[in-house]
Design a protein around this motif. Structure first.
Motif, PDB file in Angstrom:
ATOM      1  N   UNK A 168      13.428 -15.537   1.950  1.00  0.00           N
ATOM      2  CA  UNK A 168      13.944 -16.604   1.089  1.00  0.00           C
ATOM      3  C   UNK A 168      14.442 -16.066  -0.236  1.00  0.00           C
ATOM      4  N   UNK A 169      13.846 -14.963  -0.688  1.00  0.00           N
ATOM      5  CA  UNK A 169      14.240 -14.376  -1.966  1.00  0.00           C
ATOM      6  C   UNK A 169      13.730 -12.952  -2.050  1.00  0.00           C
ATOM      7  N   UNK A 170      14.250 -12.210  -3.007  1.00  0.00           N
ATOM      8  CA  UNK A 170      13.779 -10.852  -3.256  1.00  0.00           C
ATOM      9  C   UNK A 170      12.305 -10.880  -3.663  1.00  0.00           C
ATOM     10  N   UNK A 171      11.925 -11.819  -4.510  1.00  0.00           N
ATOM     11  CA  UNK A 171      10.537 -11.908  -4.965  1.00  0.00           C
ATOM     12  C   UNK A 171       9.577 -12.115  -3.798  1.00  0.00           C
ATOM     13  N   UNK A 172       9.980 -12.976  -2.855  1.00  0.00           N
ATOM     14  CA  UNK A 172       9.130 -13.216  -1.686  1.00  0.00           C
ATOM     15  C   UNK A 172       9.011 -11.950  -0.839  1.00  0.00           C
ATOM     16  N   UNK A 173      10.152 -11.272  -0.631  1.00  0.00           N
ATOM     17  CA  UNK A 173      10.122 -10.061   0.180  1.00  0.00           C
ATOM     18  C   UNK A 173       9.283  -8.978  -0.491  1.00  0.00           C
TER      19      UNK A 173
ATOM     20  N   UNK B 192      12.068   7.319  -1.581  1.00  0.00           N
ATOM     21  CA  UNK B 192      11.289   6.736  -2.663  1.00  0.00           C
ATOM     22  C   UNK B 192      11.070   5.247  -2.393  1.00  0.00           C
ATOM     23  N   UNK B 193       9.861   4.737  -2.669  1.00  0.00           N
ATOM     24  CA  UNK B 193       9.496   3.387  -2.239  1.00  0.00           C
ATOM     25  C   UNK B 193      10.296   2.264  -2.890  1.00  0.00           C
ATOM     26  N   UNK B 194      10.813   2.472  -4.084  1.00  0.00           N
ATOM     27  CA  UNK B 194      11.571   1.401  -4.733  1.00  0.00           C
ATOM     28  C   UNK B 194      12.920   1.188  -4.041  1.00  0.00           C
ATOM     29  N   UNK B 195      13.643   2.263  -3.793  1.00  0.00           N
ATOM     30  CA  UNK B 195      14.911   2.128  -3.060  1.00  0.00           C
ATOM     31  C   UNK B 195      14.662   1.654  -1.635  1.00  0.00           C
ATOM     32  N   UNK B 196      13.553   2.136  -1.038  1.00  0.00           N
ATOM     33  CA  UNK B 196      13.229   1.713   0.317  1.00  0.00           C
ATOM     34  C   UNK B 196      13.013   0.207   0.392  1.00  0.00           C
ATOM     35  N   UNK B 197      12.289  -0.348  -0.576  1.00  0.00           N
ATOM     36  CA  UNK B 197      12.015  -1.781  -0.577  1.00  0.00           C
ATOM     37  C   UNK B 197      13.299  -2.590  -0.691  1.00  0.00           C
ATOM     38  N   UNK B 198      14.213  -2.163  -1.569  1.00  0.00           N
ATOM     39  CA  UNK B 198      15.482  -2.877  -1.756  1.00  0.00           C
ATOM     40  C   UNK B 198      16.345  -2.780  -0.498  1.00  0.00           C
TER      41      UNK B 198
ATOM     42  N   UNK C 100       6.366  -6.845   1.167  1.00  0.00           N
ATOM     43  CA  UNK C 100       6.488  -5.388   1.259  1.00  0.00           C
ATOM     44  C   UNK C 100       5.240  -4.724   0.684  1.00  0.00           C
ATOM     45  N   UNK C 101       4.785  -5.196  -0.438  1.00  0.00           N
ATOM     46  CA  UNK C 101       3.642  -4.586  -1.118  1.00  0.00           C
ATOM     47  C   UNK C 101       2.333  -4.819  -0.357  1.00  0.00           C
ATOM     48  N   UNK C 102       2.264  -5.873   0.435  1.00  0.00           N
ATOM     49  CA  UNK C 102       1.046  -6.146   1.206  1.00  0.00           C
ATOM     50  C   UNK C 102       1.162  -5.704   2.663  1.00  0.00           C
ATOM     51  N   UNK C 103       2.305  -5.120   3.027  1.00  0.00           N
ATOM     52  CA  UNK C 103       2.486  -4.627   4.387  1.00  0.00           C
ATOM     53  C   UNK C 103       2.765  -5.707   5.411  1.00  0.00           C
ATOM     54  N   UNK C 104       3.197  -6.885   4.955  1.00  0.00           N
ATOM     55  CA  UNK C 104       3.494  -7.979   5.881  1.00  0.00           C
ATOM     56  C   UNK C 104       4.965  -7.962   6.299  1.00  0.00           C
ATOM     57  N   UNK C 105       5.435  -6.789   6.672  1.00  0.00           N
ATOM     58  CA  UNK C 105       6.794  -6.585   7.175  1.00  0.00           C
ATOM     59  C   UNK C 105       6.704  -5.706   8.418  1.00  0.00           C
ATOM     60  N   UNK C 106       7.814  -5.555   9.118  1.00  0.00           N
ATOM     61  CA  UNK C 106       7.819  -4.732  10.326  1.00  0.00           C
ATOM     62  C   UNK C 106       7.286  -3.336  10.092  1.00  0.00           C
ATOM     63  N   UNK C 107       6.381  -2.882  10.946  1.00  0.00           N
ATOM     64  CA  UNK C 107       5.723  -1.579  10.905  1.00  0.00           C
ATOM     65  C   UNK C 107       4.741  -1.431   9.744  1.00  0.00           C
ATOM     66  N   UNK C 108       4.385  -2.558   9.131  1.00  0.00           N
ATOM     67  CA  UNK C 108       3.305  -2.541   8.157  1.00  0.00           C
ATOM     68  C   UNK C 108       3.651  -1.937   6.813  1.00  0.00           C
TER      69      UNK C 108
ATOM     70  N   UNK D 115      17.131  -0.496  -9.285  1.00  0.00           N
ATOM     71  CA  UNK D 115      17.277  -1.028 -10.647  1.00  0.00           C
ATOM     72  C   UNK D 115      18.041  -2.348 -10.682  1.00  0.00           C
ATOM     73  N   UNK D 116      18.763  -2.650  -9.617  1.00  0.00           N
ATOM     74  CA  UNK D 116      19.529  -3.897  -9.568  1.00  0.00           C
ATOM     75  C   UNK D 116      18.676  -5.115  -9.187  1.00  0.00           C
ATOM     76  N   UNK D 117      17.454  -4.890  -8.693  1.00  0.00           N
ATOM     77  CA  UNK D 117      16.627  -6.011  -8.251  1.00  0.00           C
ATOM     78  C   UNK D 117      15.233  -6.055  -8.891  1.00  0.00           C
ATOM     79  N   UNK D 118      14.635  -4.921  -9.116  1.00  0.00           N
ATOM     80  CA  UNK D 118      13.259  -4.885  -9.621  1.00  0.00           C
ATOM     81  C   UNK D 118      13.150  -5.480 -11.020  1.00  0.00           C
ATOM     82  N   UNK D 119      12.164  -6.349 -11.213  1.00  0.00           N
ATOM     83  CA  UNK D 119      11.819  -6.790 -12.568  1.00  0.00           C
ATOM     84  C   UNK D 119      10.896  -5.732 -13.172  1.00  0.00           C
ATOM     85  N   UNK D 120      10.667  -5.802 -14.471  1.00  0.00           N
ATOM     86  CA  UNK D 120       9.761  -4.850 -15.117  1.00  0.00           C
ATOM     87  C   UNK D 120       8.362  -4.949 -14.521  1.00  0.00           C
ATOM     88  N   UNK D 121       7.928  -6.182 -14.239  1.00  0.00           N
ATOM     89  CA  UNK D 121       6.598  -6.377 -13.672  1.00  0.00           C
ATOM     90  C   UNK D 121       6.499  -5.771 -12.277  1.00  0.00           C
ATOM     91  N   UNK D 122       7.535  -5.944 -11.464  1.00  0.00           N
ATOM     92  CA  UNK D 122       7.532  -5.372 -10.119  1.00  0.00           C
ATOM     93  C   UNK D 122       7.560  -3.850 -10.179  1.00  0.00           C
TER      94      UNK D 122
END
Length: 320
Positions: A180-185, A158-164, A189-197, A284-291
């Motif tokens: 630098x932070x979870x928010x930055x990552x 699932x993408x939420x656990x994968x992102x964390x 992650x959402x724009x594919x600017x990480x390893x393997x897109x 659930x330990x990192x995601x904000x409601x908006x994220x």
């Protein structure tokens, strides 16, 4: 004579170990000299880790020669790749066609993208079935995998656990840029600017082939729910018949906890980086409601209504 052979084997093992640690030290030293921006390079639109791969390697990958009997695992990073690859090795070792003779050591590179022409040439001498993997999208597979109809086990999470999980992996891995932070990552992650897109682009590339007879999709979550059933399902996909005893043994030694406990031996200093928590619902330990809402909308637009999306059970694992 036996004593001499034993000493030779020990010397060879020591040599392999020394070579491995030398390689690790070289990678760490090289990474330490790179800026965060230099730790990833772009090839055909996707980002890859600079110290582990190269444009030359990715070009040479197109000439890699697969065999029909190879056992290939593909996943987006941090979807359970190392876990499932070890399961494949255990299944191959337990298969009936190896029981009559000595069980060959399952050597080889873990990821094709980290190899190169020399490693691919060495792999030609390995006995079948060879076990290896890739994080690449379907369209970036070596052509021979498709031509030879080599079976590929695709692992999704699932993408939420994968992102964390991916965030913590980058945070603790000296070979990757440190976010630098979870928010930055999360933004990257959402724009594919990480390893393997992009996670979603990777998933959609495999969704198009989910009904191919040489492709089987399994999820991280279903393996967590019933590992023994997953082991049997994987073995059957590769045409391997296992006894109930073998299935239970592989499931017992193949739990996330068991592999984590053994990770120092199997993955050296990167063991604890690779095997962190292995749980479902850590998002659930990192995601904000908006994220959370942003991810929900992305899933809805990309994967809702697809067969892969249904297998991920998004409402069960990704909703509060």
């Amino acid at each position: 004579m036996a004593s001499e052979e034993g000493e030779t084997a020990k010397a060879g093992a020591a040599g392999d170990a020394n070579s491995f640690w030398s390689r690790v030290e070289q990678l760490l030293e090289r990474a330490s000299k790179l800026s965060p921006e230099e730790m990833l390079f772009r090839y055909n639109g996707l980002l890859y880790p600079t110290v582990l791969s190269s444009a030359q390697t990715l070009r040479e990958l197109t000439a890699f020669q697969a065999r029909p009997e190879d056992m290939v695992v593909s996943s987006y990073p941090k979807c359970g790749f190392n876990w499932v690859q070890q399961l494949l090795k255990d299944i191959a070792s337990a298969s009936e066609n190896e029981s009559k003779e000595g069980k060959p050591e399952r050597r080889g590179i873990k990821l094709l993208e980290f190899g190169g022409a020399e490693e691919y040439e060495i792999m030609k001498s390995y006995p079948s079935p060879r076990v290896y993997g890739t994080h690449n999208h379907y369209e970036n597979l070596p052509p021979s995998i498709i031509e030879k109809k080599t079976k590929v086990l695709v692992v999704c999470r699932n993408p939420k656990d994968n992102a964390v999980s991916y965030y913590h992996f980058c945070l603790n891995n000296p070979l990757l840029p440190n976010p630098a932070s979870w928010d930055e990552f999360f933004k990257k992650f959402m724009t594919g600017e990480v390893g393997w897109g992009s996670y979603f682009d990777h998933a959609l590339s495999w969704e198009k082939h989910i009904d191919d007879k040489d492709v089987m999709l399994i999820t991280y979550e279903e393996l967590k729910e019933n590992l023994a059933k997953g082991v049997q399902k994987i073995a059957e996909f590769y045409g391997i018949t296992l006894s109930e005893e073998h299935i239970q043994h592989i499931a017992c030694t193949g739990t996330f906890q068991a592999m984590s406990d053994n990770s120092q031996e199997t993955h050296s200093i990167f063991g604890k980086v690779i095997f962190r928590k292995g749980v479902v619902g850590d998002w659930r330990n990192l995601f904000t409601d908006e994220q959370s809402q942003e991810m929900d909308a992305k899933f809805e637009s990309c994967l809702a209504g697809t067969k892969l999306g249904a297998k991920l059970k998004y409402d069960l694992y990704c909703k509060h």
